[in-house]
Design an enzyme around this catalytic site. Structure first.
Site, PDB file in Angstrom:
ATOM      1  N   VAL A 155       8.629  12.181  -0.423  1.00 28.28           N
ATOM      2  CA  VAL A 155       8.616  11.406  -1.423  1.00 28.28           C
ATOM      3  C   VAL A 155       9.688  12.078  -2.875  1.00 28.28           C
ATOM      4  O   VAL A 155      10.076  10.905  -3.177  1.00 28.28           O
ATOM      5  CB  VAL A 155       7.370  10.471  -2.912  1.00 28.28           C
ATOM      6  CG1 VAL A 155       7.235   9.802  -3.930  1.00 28.28           C
ATOM      7  CG2 VAL A 155       6.039   9.956  -1.281  1.00 28.28           C
ATOM      8  N   LYS A 207      -0.580  -0.194  -6.508  1.00 30.40           N
ATOM      9  CA  LYS A 207       0.112   0.614  -5.851  1.00 30.40           C
ATOM     10  C   LYS A 207      -0.771   0.229  -5.279  1.00 30.40           C
ATOM     11  O   LYS A 207      -1.020  -0.225  -3.641  1.00 30.40           O
ATOM     12  CB  LYS A 207       0.679   1.899  -6.255  1.00 30.40           C
ATOM     13  CG  LYS A 207       0.295   3.353  -5.398  1.00 30.40           C
ATOM     14  CD  LYS A 207       1.459   2.885  -4.292  1.00 30.40           C
ATOM     15  CE  LYS A 207       1.054   3.363  -3.012  1.00 30.40           C
ATOM     16  NZ  LYS A 207       2.533   3.249  -1.904  1.00 30.40           N
ATOM     17  N   GLY A 239      -2.008  -3.123  17.308  1.00 29.65           N
ATOM     18  CA  GLY A 239      -1.738  -2.095  18.488  1.00 29.65           C
ATOM     19  C   GLY A 239      -3.136  -0.679  18.066  1.00 29.65           C
ATOM     20  O   GLY A 239      -4.740  -1.104  17.687  1.00 29.65           O
ATOM     21  N   CYS A 249      -1.131   7.593   4.069  1.00 32.51           N
ATOM     22  CA  CYS A 249      -1.037   6.852   2.780  1.00 32.51           C
ATOM     23  C   CYS A 249      -2.174   5.785   2.641  1.00 32.51           C
ATOM     24  O   CYS A 249      -3.384   5.726   2.563  1.00 32.51           O
ATOM     25  CB  CYS A 249       0.310   6.218   2.683  1.00 32.51           C
ATOM     26  SG  CYS A 249       1.735   7.399   1.890  1.00 32.51           S
ATOM     27  N   LYS A 261       3.893   7.426  13.550  1.00 29.41           N
ATOM     28  CA  LYS A 261       4.193   6.194  13.230  1.00 29.41           C
ATOM     29  C   LYS A 261       5.911   6.640  13.544  1.00 29.41           C
ATOM     30  O   LYS A 261       6.375   7.900  14.129  1.00 29.41           O
ATOM     31  CB  LYS A 261       5.034   5.372  12.448  1.00 29.41           C
ATOM     32  CG  LYS A 261       5.696   6.036  11.063  1.00 29.41           C
ATOM     33  CD  LYS A 261       6.095   4.975  10.650  1.00 29.41           C
ATOM     34  CE  LYS A 261       7.030   5.286   9.248  1.00 29.41           C
ATOM     35  NZ  LYS A 261       7.395   4.821   8.383  1.00 29.41           N
TER      36      LYS A 261
HETATM   37  C1  UDX Z   1       3.191   2.917   3.844  1.00 29.84           C
HETATM   38  C2  UDX Z   1       3.471   1.673   2.814  1.00 29.84           C
HETATM   39  O1  UDX Z   1       4.166   1.062   3.751  1.00 29.84           O
HETATM   40  C3  UDX Z   1       4.574   2.116   2.159  1.00 29.84           C
HETATM   41  O2  UDX Z   1       5.141   1.210   1.200  1.00 29.84           O
HETATM   42  C4  UDX Z   1       4.113   3.190   1.164  1.00 29.84           C
HETATM   43  O3  UDX Z   1       5.047   3.871   0.054  1.00 29.84           O
HETATM   44  C5  UDX Z   1       3.437   4.289   2.482  1.00 29.84           C
HETATM   45  O4  UDX Z   1       2.131   3.653   2.379  1.00 29.84           O
HETATM   46  P1  UDX Z   1       3.704   4.659   5.697  1.00 29.84           P
HETATM   47  O5  UDX Z   1       2.341   4.884   5.676  1.00 29.84           O
HETATM   48  O6  UDX Z   1       5.076   5.915   5.401  1.00 29.84           O
HETATM   49  O7  UDX Z   1       4.494   3.628   4.771  1.00 29.84           O
HETATM   50  O8  UDX Z   1       4.062   3.556   7.084  1.00 29.84           O
HETATM   51  P2  UDX Z   1       4.492   2.414   7.843  1.00 29.84           P
HETATM   52  O9  UDX Z   1       5.651   1.666   7.913  1.00 29.84           O
HETATM   53  O10 UDX Z   1       3.788   1.796   6.484  1.00 29.84           O
HETATM   54  O11 UDX Z   1       3.475   2.100   8.202  1.00 29.84           O
HETATM   55  C6  UDX Z   1       1.577   2.567   8.494  1.00 29.84           C
HETATM   56  C7  UDX Z   1       0.712   3.259   9.337  1.00 29.84           C
HETATM   57  O12 UDX Z   1       0.492   1.745   9.781  1.00 29.84           O
HETATM   58  C8  UDX Z   1       1.181   2.845  10.560  1.00 29.84           C
HETATM   59  O13 UDX Z   1       0.790   4.371  11.754  1.00 29.84           O
HETATM   60  C9  UDX Z   1       1.698   2.003  12.168  1.00 29.84           C
HETATM   61  O14 UDX Z   1       1.764   2.262  13.228  1.00 29.84           O
HETATM   62  C10 UDX Z   1       1.547   1.347  10.844  1.00 29.84           C
HETATM   63  N1  UDX Z   1       1.592  -0.091  11.830  1.00 29.84           N
HETATM   64  C11 UDX Z   1       2.772  -0.535  10.776  1.00 29.84           C
HETATM   65  C12 UDX Z   1       0.509  -1.150  12.201  1.00 29.84           C
HETATM   66  O15 UDX Z   1      -0.257  -0.490  12.505  1.00 29.84           O
HETATM   67  N2  UDX Z   1       0.634  -2.297  12.633  1.00 29.84           N
HETATM   68  C13 UDX Z   1       2.051  -2.853  12.063  1.00 29.84           C
HETATM   69  O16 UDX Z   1       1.809  -3.737  11.874  1.00 29.84           O
HETATM   70  C14 UDX Z   1       2.707  -2.242  10.697  1.00 29.84           C
END
Ligand code: UDX
Length: 479
Positions: A12, A205, A254, A261, A322
């Site tokens: 960040v 947030k 999934g 986060c 991810k």
């Molecule tokens: C998240 C928030 O999106 C972001 O706005 C915040 O500032 C920080 O936390 P991040 O954790 O980096 O961001 O990744 P994100 O892309 O949101 O995915 C989070 C998790 O959810 C991943 O493990 C992803 O695999 C999972 N996911 C995401 C799902 O299982 N299904 C989805 O449809 C989307």
């Protein structure tokens, strides 16, 4: 051009600070980790964030980026100081604020003129006032300052894009002038800027992250029901997503969410609710469903391997929480690997980027060179992270290397028909088990009578029911 100090060089802080530098500001990063600062001074970027390395090098070369462990040096001519330090989960899920405290104390001890202190880290509601109190009490002599909450909404793997293209900038402060000054800093982003009070900004947030996590657990709950009823959760999500009130994003069923986060923020919000006498039952359900989403992978593998994982060889595709990151924090893959190992399975893994970080976390993991090396002599492959390089893999070559053609797809990355055509025994999330579904179709009796397939009744003998009663699979869990 403004002078900005950034305390914390994680994904960040580094992404945000570098973007501010790229907009023409002078940015000085501070970190208490001397090795991190030493690497940054050599032009090495300690985190994997697409595009960040080049941006740092370009702005450091232009003299807009500086790195130090010395707060006095960083604050000497700064007007703003961002606190971007980690707030990991502590006891009972409460956010651990020790690094925020250390940063606030260091700022108080080293500030030489009035400052605007900006909380970028995700912090519990009320932390802004707590930071102000720490600064007041730690200053050797009184000096004016304001605290502004400016939560981040960037995703790992797309932090630069998300920072430069925010859906909104949220600012909270007791002093609207201070918030206005921080708003000026963000003007080049041409985004909607919401100015509110400190607590509301902090809550926006948490509520945003908790809602996104809820959306993911919602679609995973629907997936579990689709699996029983033979519906296709991906198609369900598409059908839902066209409704503008729902939207298509964050409806990918999934293995659920991981990362630094969502898990931490949902737990922290639950904790905040509990200590203030609220009953966060929905947040608890979100966490329970997310935990079960991982267990689905182990259950499905065990079911496909004659009920026993002991001595079976399982290949895990993807370790990062991810794609496009090396971050394995709360990664489903790491959790599932341990669960498999606990049942005596031999786990081998491959991830294009995250293997070094994964090995530091679980040194017992065997690592493969690439996807094909991973597939060698495995009894099953499990997709945990939907990296692009897995999507067009040579399926025939993969199947040939495997001891058994079993693929459990935890991210619904492959197409059911294609996998069936290649002769795989393929399971995805929320697609229903084709053989069970065919069995269900074939057992549908005439005249409204039908027997629910035995596999839906957890091994109990199938019972004749008339069309009016709910199938066993839908009845309240008697257990
Ligand atoms: C998240 C928030 O999106 C972001 O706005 C915040 O500032 C920080 O936390 P991040 O954790 O980096 O961001 O990744 P994100 O892309 O949101 O995915 C989070 C998790 O959810 C991943 O493990 C992803 O695999 C999972 N996911 C995401 C799902 O299982 N299904 C989805 O449809 C989307």
């Amino acid at each position: 051009m403004k002078n900005i100090a950034v305390a914390g060089t994680g994904y960040v802080g580094l992404s945000m600070g570098t973007c501010f530098a790229d907009m023409g500001n002078k940015v000085t990063f501070i970190d208490i980790d001397e090795s991190k600062i030493a690497r940054l001074l050599k032009g090495e970027v300690p985190i994997y964030e697409p595009g960040l390395s080049e941006l740092i090098l370009r702005n450091a070369k232009a003299g807009r980026l500086h790195f130090t462990t010395n707060y006095a040096e960083a604050l000497a001519d700064a007007e703003f100081v961002f606190i971007c330090v980690g707030t990991p989960s502590g006891v009972d899920g409460e956010a651990d604020l020790r690094y925020v405290r250390m940063a606030a104390e260091s700022i108080a001890l080293n500030m030489s003129h009035p400052l605007i202190i900006i909380n970028k880290s995700t912090v519990p509601v009320g932390t802004g006032d707590w930071v102000a109190d720490i600064v007041h009490r730690s200053q050797p002599q009184h000096m004016d300052f304001d605290v502004v909450s400016c939560p981040e909404f960037t995703r790992e793997g797309s932090a630069l894009y998300d920072f430069m293209n925010p859906d909104r900038v949220v600012l909270g402060s007791h002093n609207p002038d201070a918030a206005e000054k921080v708003a000026q800093l963000h003007l080049p982003l041409r985004a909607r800027i919401i100015i509110t009070d400190l607590r509301t900004a902090e809550m926006i947030k948490y509520a945003s992250n908790a809602f996104l996590a809820t959306k993911i657990s919602f679609i995973n709950e629907i997936a579990a029901i689709c699996e029983k009823l033979g519906a296709d959760v991906n198609e369900v999500a598409v059908g839902m997503g066209y409704d503008k009130r729902i939207g298509p994003q964050f409806l990918n069923a999934g293995l659920g969410y991981g990362g630094s986060c969502f898990p931490k923020d949902v737990k922290a919000l639950e904790h905040m609710a509990l200590v203030h006498g609220s009953h966060p039952s929905l947040l608890r359900a979100v966490m329970d469903i997310n935990r079960d989403a991982r267990r689905w992978a182990v259950f499905t593998l065990r079911k496909l391997l004659e009920g026993k994982l002991d001595q079976k060889r399982i290949g895990i595709m993807g370790l990062a929480f991810k794609p496009n990151t090396d971050d394995i924090r709360e990664s489903p893959a790491m959790d599932i690997a341990r669960m498999l190992q606990n049942e005596g399975a031999h786990v081998v893994a491959y991830d294009p980027v995250a293997m070094p970080t994964a090995l530091r976390d679980n040194p017992t993991l065997n690592m493969a060179e690439d996807t094909y090396d991973l597939a060698k002599d495995v009894d099953a492959l499990l997709v945990c992270t939907e990296w692009n390089e897995f999507k067009q893999v040579d399926l025939a070559r993969l199947k040939q290397s495997m001891a058994r053609p079993i693929v459990v797809d935890g991210r619904n990355m492959y197409d059911v028909d294609v996998m069936q055509k290649f002769g795989f025994i393929y399971r995805a999330v929320g697609k229903g088990n084709l053989s069970e579904e065919e069995e269900y179709a074939s057992t549908t009796a005439q005249n409204g009578h039908y027997s629910v397939p035995s596999s839906y009744q957890n091994g109990k003998s199938s019972t004749e029911t008339n069309g009016s009663e709910q199938p066993e699979a839908l009845q309240e869990d008697a257990g």
